[in-house]
Scaffold this motif. Structure first.
Motif: not given
Length: 313
Positions: A131-136, A112-113
């Motif tokens: 940051k989006d790519m790393i956190t996901v 879902a995220p």
């Protein structure tokens, strides 16, 4: 954004996620004692929804409890959210567990995220950042290791389990984003409380909770039920909802992935099940993701500030 409010939001969402994780482990104990999954879902939705509305009645603007039904458009949106959001994500998740196992179901739900970020990208409401790519990546890899111990073979489950699991992720994405207009008009306790009651009431027609024979229940069983309903559902939702006042959708959704970490740890130390190397590696990924979000600067994207997600498990 006030830094103190942001820290409070982080604390609330993490606490809520931990309660969800522990609640899942306690629910497993109930299933081992012969409690029907559908009965538990129906009962906890109805009772938790009622308790959330009581909190609203006692501590906040009680007039909103009925005002939400006075506008036809709002009433329709609330019904849709309760049925296609709250009930859908609960049912699909449990159906995936029924046909497969909780590990695969939870892993697929945690798509879902990533789905939310893809949705925001398609709507051109945000841009993809490093940051989006790393956190996901940390969230997905961490969940994978935690729930499978690094073994692809554990994903070899019946097709219905995979289908229901993917639908659970889709339902969670819809659930997370659909309530935005409602949350702008009414307190989150009102929206979630009514959504739970709507979902539980609808499911009652298929799995009537009053048909459950509670005579075999022990005192321990009632304590577990109390924990699942009060801490694992009501308080978990309450804390999570309050955190949405200061966190973005991506942050709240990703921080919610601490839930499987809490579930695994309670399973290891309470249910005494083994914990492998890759599961510890998954733990490190989740903790790293949490620190990355907690220490990073809040997104300045307008949609991130306005769209407040809800979480369910």
């Amino acid at each position: 954004m006030n830094s103190s409010a942001r820290r409070t939001g982080l604390l609330l969402v993490i606490t809520g996620a931990i309660f969800w994780g522990i609640g899942g482990t306690v629910a497993k104990k109930l299933f081992q004692q012969g409690i029907d999954v559908n009965w538990l879902v129906t009962t906890r939705l109805l009772l938790s929804g009622f308790l959330l509305l009581m909190i609203q009645y006692v501590g906040k603007d009680r007039t909103q409890i009925l005002d939400v039904w006075k506008n036809k458009k709002t009433s329709l949106s609330l019904l849709v959210f309760g049925l296609l959001g709250m009930l859908a994500v609960q049912y699909t998740y449990m159906a995936s567990i029924q046909h497969g196992n909780a590990a695969v179901a939870t892993l697929l739900q945690y798509l879902a995220p990533a789905m939310i970020i893809v949705y925001l990208l398609l709507r051109k409401q945000t841009t993809l950042t490093r940051k989006d790519m790393i956190t996901v990546s940390l969230a997905l890899v961490g969940c994978f290791f935690l729930l499978t111990n690094g073994s692809i073979s554990q994903l070899s489950v019946p097709v219905p389990a995979i289908i229901w699991g993917v639908l659970s992720g889709v339902s969670l994405t819809f659930y997370t984003l659909y309530a935005v207009p409602l949350l702008k008009k009414y307190d989150s306790l009102v929206i979630v409380g009514w959504a739970m009651i709507i979902g539980g009431f609808a499911l009652s027609f298929i799995h009537p909770p009053w048909k459950m024979d509670i005579n075999p229940f022990t005192f321990e069983t009632f304590l577990y039920l109390l924990f699942v309903i009060v801490f694992g559902t009501m308080i978990a939702f309450w804390f999570y909802i309050e955190s949405l006042q200061s966190l973005s959708p991506k942050e709240s959704s990703l921080l919610g992935s601490i839930e499987p970490l809490a579930a695994v740890l309670t399973t290891v130390f309470w249910l005494k099940e083994p914990f492998g190397f890759y599961q510890w590696l998954g733990t490190a990924c989740i903790i790293g993701m949490i620190f990355l979000l907690a220490l990073g600067k809040q997104s300045s994207v307008k949609s991130d500030q306005n769209e407040k997600p809800l979480r369910v498990s």
